[in-house]
Design an enzyme around this catalytic site. Structure first.
Site, PDB file in Angstrom:
ATOM      1  N   CYS A 149       0.843  -0.995  -0.014  1.00 38.96           N
ATOM      2  CA  CYS A 149       0.138   0.057   0.073  1.00 38.96           C
ATOM      3  C   CYS A 149       0.805   1.236  -0.324  1.00 38.96           C
ATOM      4  CB  CYS A 149      -0.881   0.349   1.878  1.00 38.96           C
ATOM      5  SG  CYS A 149      -2.097  -0.945   0.632  1.00 38.96           S
ATOM      6  N   GLU A 160       3.932   1.741   2.149  1.00 39.31           N
ATOM      7  CA  GLU A 160       5.498   0.806   2.599  1.00 39.31           C
ATOM      8  C   GLU A 160       6.648   0.538   2.354  1.00 39.31           C
ATOM      9  OE1 GLU A 160       2.532  -0.806   2.167  1.00 39.31           O
ATOM     10  OE2 GLU A 160       2.899  -3.067   2.482  1.00 39.31           O
TER      11      GLU A 160
END
Lengths: 275, 788
Positions: free
Chosen positions: B431, B433
């Site tokens: 997402c 990271e």
């Protein structure tokens, strides 16, 4: 006297990320009170200067200036300092977008001293400023803020004096004169033209607006503000009778026709919210 | 897009994902023959990998330009019973559930019943994890305090760098051989383990080369039978490509794409790694090939576009492996989180945006498919044109690409101790990271429910939904005399549960290191070969374990409500609050409305709430950051939710911010749904008060109506909004553009769209609360791209 150093006025809303009231990302401060009574008025809550009741929840319950206030009341008295510190919070967005603060209404010039102080303080802090006006105010009020407003958003509705009186309650004289004087004084002005079907959109009125603006020479842009009836809900919640219940918004085709006429007068035309 | 791409794309979109028993069958057959009993674990895993690639069915579609499927056909989704066995009940749920379903044929179900389930029962990692973790862990897990990523899927969470574009796998093998020869059996007690690991890597690398060669053979056979001479020529060329890559360094744009695709298939066949795998900085890696091929006339821009489109479809053909239970709820999607990075910085720190970055954006816009996902790395050095081009795609309501702050990513990686070059070559995956691409194992270990901790604190260590004792006895809430007293109890509970989570993580890390080494992935990530160590065993240059905090908005508002109403204004007593919460506000409507409406809330640039948010951030950060994991690295924090805020919400009763029991929590670092009353600038100001540099990623979601983005000025203003957020060190922002279609859905199904807010006229309101005529008017205006 404390009051003099920090004058107060009545506002009914502050909207952030206002992107249709001048260049860039702006905060628009809505001053309460308007001398006109346009039949199509989109903000009936702005007409009276005094705070008033609203059925339902109005505005931003949690934001600094309105927190703790009765959420069913429209309008409250605030100091220049309070307004400016709220406006300052979004400074970084003005810097990145070339935006700033817009004072709108109602008619902001209905509270001339308060408006002057707000503008002066904004300029002192290096913020870009704009005033959104109906033009219906004494020239003295305009004269006072001339050096403090970087941009005027100036409404033109109906060019015929009688019609103007019929639909707004007042004549065109001071509106047109003030605009002549403003442009003569070198102020930057963008014209705004509410498109109210059957009222302001008739070709003779459109052409009169175009030719008047052309005669002023220094105004090169006009924004069309198409009528919408989202305000009907507000009238209901304020228990005010809305005279134009049956009116339909203009179609994109009609807007294109109006745009074409105005372009013939050498104006750049922008429909609010579209390219 | 041309006819060929359009056909392949429609096919990918139209096939409903289904379960394939192929991989499960092959791996079971491999282990059944018992050869694992004579070999070390890594070597066995390498042979298992080889066995699958040698025996799986090949699939080459009509007109395809990039070849290779993970399953026996597009959208056929394999399972990984050595990690997680799907029971017959699981299969039936997968087959019938309303969302993210996988068709399960009778045949597949039968294979599972007769062979897969009997063989793997008692042997899977999932069972081992639930066996080895203690009762505290299991109680907290069941209560929804945290989730565990590795109970159904293997750790992966990594991204490839540029090495495959410079070296062939035979070069990797040479390096592996050198390391084996250099092993020192006299002074290095781990020399034997290293030799086994390195031999395993060599076998795995060979297996992938062999897999490509199988494709070459099949392509030649297809060419021989092809009637169309152009296709025949194309198939022959593709066969040559598969002869050459991945064995050798790619020479052309086409070879580079095919090489990556084989490697991708290798990683996702070896394991059901979280976040599948990811080419990362695709515009950077491919640009030298693109430039050269265009210059020599080997490639045209249209052909490059077509190849990229073909490549895109391959990702969409591979849905995320099926998840069940809690893990399905925390991440319920077909997306496997492959996130293509565009733009950013070059290793020397200069702007990396190139011609290919724009071409890839064209591809994203035209393809409009779920996978792969895409993102923009925007640095202060990135040209405005790049950002504005991407925002024109965002405006279409497709949700892609998301926008990241490249300069901030570098800062985050530097703080974690990475070199500046590794940081600039990094980016974001999954997402949001942050990672050092090609060099880091950065494992998301599980979501952590920041709101549940408050519930436990307000119940003196108990979980009110079950009555079970979960946490510490920090005292009755009635005894807190100050907000600080309450907060210090919250902090104690938080630390207690972080301890439980970390202890579980350490056990799980070692389970994977000992029993499930990822030998193919290890060959790809620096410095596994040099160290002779597996990716799961500290082989990577950098090793990070993340715990992802969830519900930041909800916990901030809940604590703000307590501080404001109980300790400052004293207009609600603690006793009354506790009773109201226990009764889910039934009979306490006035309390609820006061809590919901008259509380300073996060997301409004209000320091009262935002300073509490900062306190929570510090407590969470201190409890986690810097604690050692088992791989020589550290635990860090992230703030992102995927879909877990819904699951976590279902596990939490009514909360002091006025939220009813079981309703979703806030997601990412976004405010509680519907409580940001001052528009996007205030949300951004609040979100920027988080110290993003000390996280490994935060997720901010913003809803926009398309009117705000209708014209060039709207796009410029949105770009300025992003630039301002990034100048305040924001990590990431994504835009959910509400389309007329969405509004219509909300009109039909109001319960699902409770939080949808629209601007009416001078005020905002919940869309579903508006009268039908007003709703219709707003829909009409949205369709016509006009401002409201």
């Amino acid at each position: 006297m404390a009051r003099k150093r920090n004058p107060a006025g009545i506002i009914f809303d502050i909207i952030k990320y206002a992107v249709h009231d001048g260049p860039g990302i702006r905060t628009t401060v809505f001053l309460k009170g308007c001398p006109l009574r346009c039949q199509w008025c989109q903000n009936p809550e702005s007409q009276k200067v005094e705070p008033e009741r609203f059925r339902g929840v109005y505005g931003r319950k949690y934001s600094g200036l309105f927190s703790g206030e009765d959420k069913h009341t429209i309008g409250r008295e605030v100091s220049v300092r309070q307004v400016i510190s709220e406006v300052e919070k979004d400074r970084i967005f003005y810097d990145y977008s070339g935006g700033g603060v817009t004072f709108s209404g109602g008619e902001p010039l209905m509270q001339p001293g308060f408006l002057f102080s707000l503008l002066k303080e904004s300029k002192k802090r290096g913020m870009q400023t704009a005033v959104d006006t109906s033009g219906y105010a004494p020239w003295s009020a305009f004269k006072r803020i001339l050096g403090y407003s970087d941009l005027f958003l100036y409404d033109l509705k109906l060019m015929d004096d009688k019609e103007h009186i019929e639909y707004t309650g007042s004549g065109t004289d001071s509106i047109l004169n003030n605009l002549r004087k403003l442009t003569a004084a070198g102020a930057r002005v963008v014209a705004r033209f509410p498109i109210i079907p059957g009222i302001t959109d008739r070709p003779d009125n459109v052409r009169a607006v175009g030719s008047f603006l052309m005669s002023l020479k220094s105004i090169d842009t006009i924004h069309l503000l198409p009528y919408n009836y989202l305000c009907k809900d507000k009238y209901r919640r304020m228990s005010i009778n809305y005279p134009l219940k049956k009116l339909e918004p203009p179609s994109n085709g009609e807007l294109r026709v109006i745009g074409r006429i105005l372009r013939d007068y050498g104006l750049k035309v922008k429909v609010r919210g579209t390219e | 897009m041309n006819e060929r791409i359009s056909r392949l794309r429609s096919k990918s979109l139209s096939i409903r994902p289904y379960l394939s028993a192929e991989r499960a069958r092959l791996i079971t057959a491999f282990y059944e023959n018992g050869c694992h009993e004579q070999n070390s674990v890594p070597v066995t895993r390498a042979h298992a990998f080889e066995y699958i690639l040698k025996n799986k069915r090949l699939y080459i579609d009509e007109g395809e330009l990039i070849v290779g499927e993970r399953g026996p056909a597009p959208r056929a989704t394999p399972t990984y019973p050595e990690i997680c066995i799907h029971s017959l009940e699981d299969l039936d749920i997968l087959n019938s559930r309303a969302k993210v379903a996988f068709r399960v044929s009778k045949h597949t179900r039968n294979i599972y019943k007769k062979r897969i389930i009997p063989f793997w029962t008692g042997r899977s990692i999932r069972e081992q994890i639930f066996r080895e973790t203690n009762e505290d862990w299991q109680k907290a897990y069941a209560a929804g305090v945290f989730t565990e990523f590795m109970e159904q899927r293997a750790p992966g969470h990594t991204v490839l760098d540029d090495k495959i574009y410079r070296y062939g796998l035979v070069d990797f093998k040479t390096r592996i051989r050198e390391r084996i020869l250099a092993l020192d059996f006299y002074d290095d007690v781990e020399a034997f383990d290293k030799r086994e690991e390195l031999n395993a890597m060599a076998t795995a690398v060979d297996a992938l080369i062999g897999y490509a060669h199988r494709h070459a053979v099949k392509l030649r056979r297809l060419a021989d039978n092809a009637e169309n001479p152009r296709r025949r020529k194309e198939l022959k060329e593709m066969a040559k490509i598969c002869d050459w890559v991945p064995a050798h360094a790619p020479r052309t744009f086409w070879e580079a794409l095919q090489y990556y695709w084989f490697v991708h298939l290798g990683v996702i066949t070896e394991f059901n790694t979280w976040d599948s795998f990811n080419p990362g900085r695709l515009d950077q890696h491919l640009y030298p090939f693109y430039k050269r091929d265009i210059a020599t006339g080997r490639l045209t821009k249209d052909r490059a576009r077509e190849l990229l489109q073909a490549f895109w479809i391959k990702f969409n053909n591979q849905p995320a492996p099926p998840k069940v239970g809690v893990t399905a709820q925390e991440s319920n999607t077909y997306t496997d989180f492959c996130l293509i990075n565009l733009g950013g910085l070059k290793p020397d720190g200069s702007n990396a945006v190139n011609e290919l970055s724009y071409l890839v954006l064209d591809v994203i816009e035209e393809m409009r498919i779920l996978q792969p996902s895409s993102m923009l790395q925007v640095s202060h050095k990135s040209p405005e044109r790049f950002l504005e081009r991407a925002l024109k795609i965002v405006r279409t309501g497709f949700g892609q690409p998301s926008i990241f702050n490249a300069d901030e990513i570098v800062q985050e990686l530097l703080r974690q101790g990475k070199s500046v070059i590794d940081a600039r070559n990094g980016g974001a995956s999954g997402c949001v990271e942050t990672g050092a691409f090609g060099k880091e194992s950065y494992i998301l270990t599980g979501y952590f429910n920041l709101v549940k901790i408050l519930e436990i604190t307000l119940n003196n260590g108990k979980g009110p939904l079950t009555g079970a004792t979960l946490g510490l006895r920090t005292g009755s809430p009635l005894r807190f005399k100050t907000f600080d007293g309450l907060f210090s109890a919250y902090k104690k509970q938080l630390e207690h549960f972080i301890d439980i989570k970390i202890k579980g993580n350490i056990i799980i890390e070692r389970i994977y290191a000992k029993y499930m080494p990822a030998v193919f992935l290890s060959a790809l990530i620096d410095d596994c070969i040099d160290k002779g160590k597996d990716y799961h065993n500290g082989g990577a240059r950098y090793n990070t374990s993340y715990i992802q905090g969830v519900g930041l908005g909800s916990i901030t508002d809940s604590l703000a409500a307590i501080k404001f109403h109980i300790f400052d204004k004293k207009d609600i007593s603690m006793r009354r609050l506790v009773r109201a919460l226990r009764n889910d506000f039934n009979g306490f409507e006035s309390v609820r409305s006061r809590l919901w409406d008259d509380t300073p809330r996060y997301g409004n640039d209000d320091d009262y709430a935002d300073s509490i948010m900062k306190q929570i951030f510090e407590a969470f950060f201190e409890a986690v950051d810097g604690r050692p994991n088992t791989k020589g690295g550290h635990f860090r924090i992230n703030l992102l939710p995927t879909t877990v805020h819904v699951y976590f919400g279902s596990k939490v009763g009514a909360t002091p911010d006025g939220r009813s029991a079981h309703k979703p929590l806030s997601e990412g670092i976004s405010p509680v749904q519907g409580t940001d009353k001052n528009g996007p600038t205030s949300v951004i100001k609040s979100a920027a008060k988080i110290d993003h540099v000390r996280t490994g990623g935060t997720l901010l979601n913003q809803k926009f109506t398309p009117q705000l983005l209708a014209d060039a000025e709207g796009i410029r203003n949105l770009a300025a909004l992003i630039r301002a957020y990034f100048s305040m060190n924001g990590h990431h922002i994504q835009f959910n553009v509400v389309t007329a279609e969405t509004l219509k859905k909300a009109q039909r199904d109001p319960e699902k769209y409770r939080d949808l807010i629209v601007r009416v006229a001078g005020y905002s309101d919940y869309f579903v609360d508006l009268g039908k005529d007003l709703q219709d008017e707003i829909i009409r205006r949205t369709e016509h791209g006009r401002s409201v």
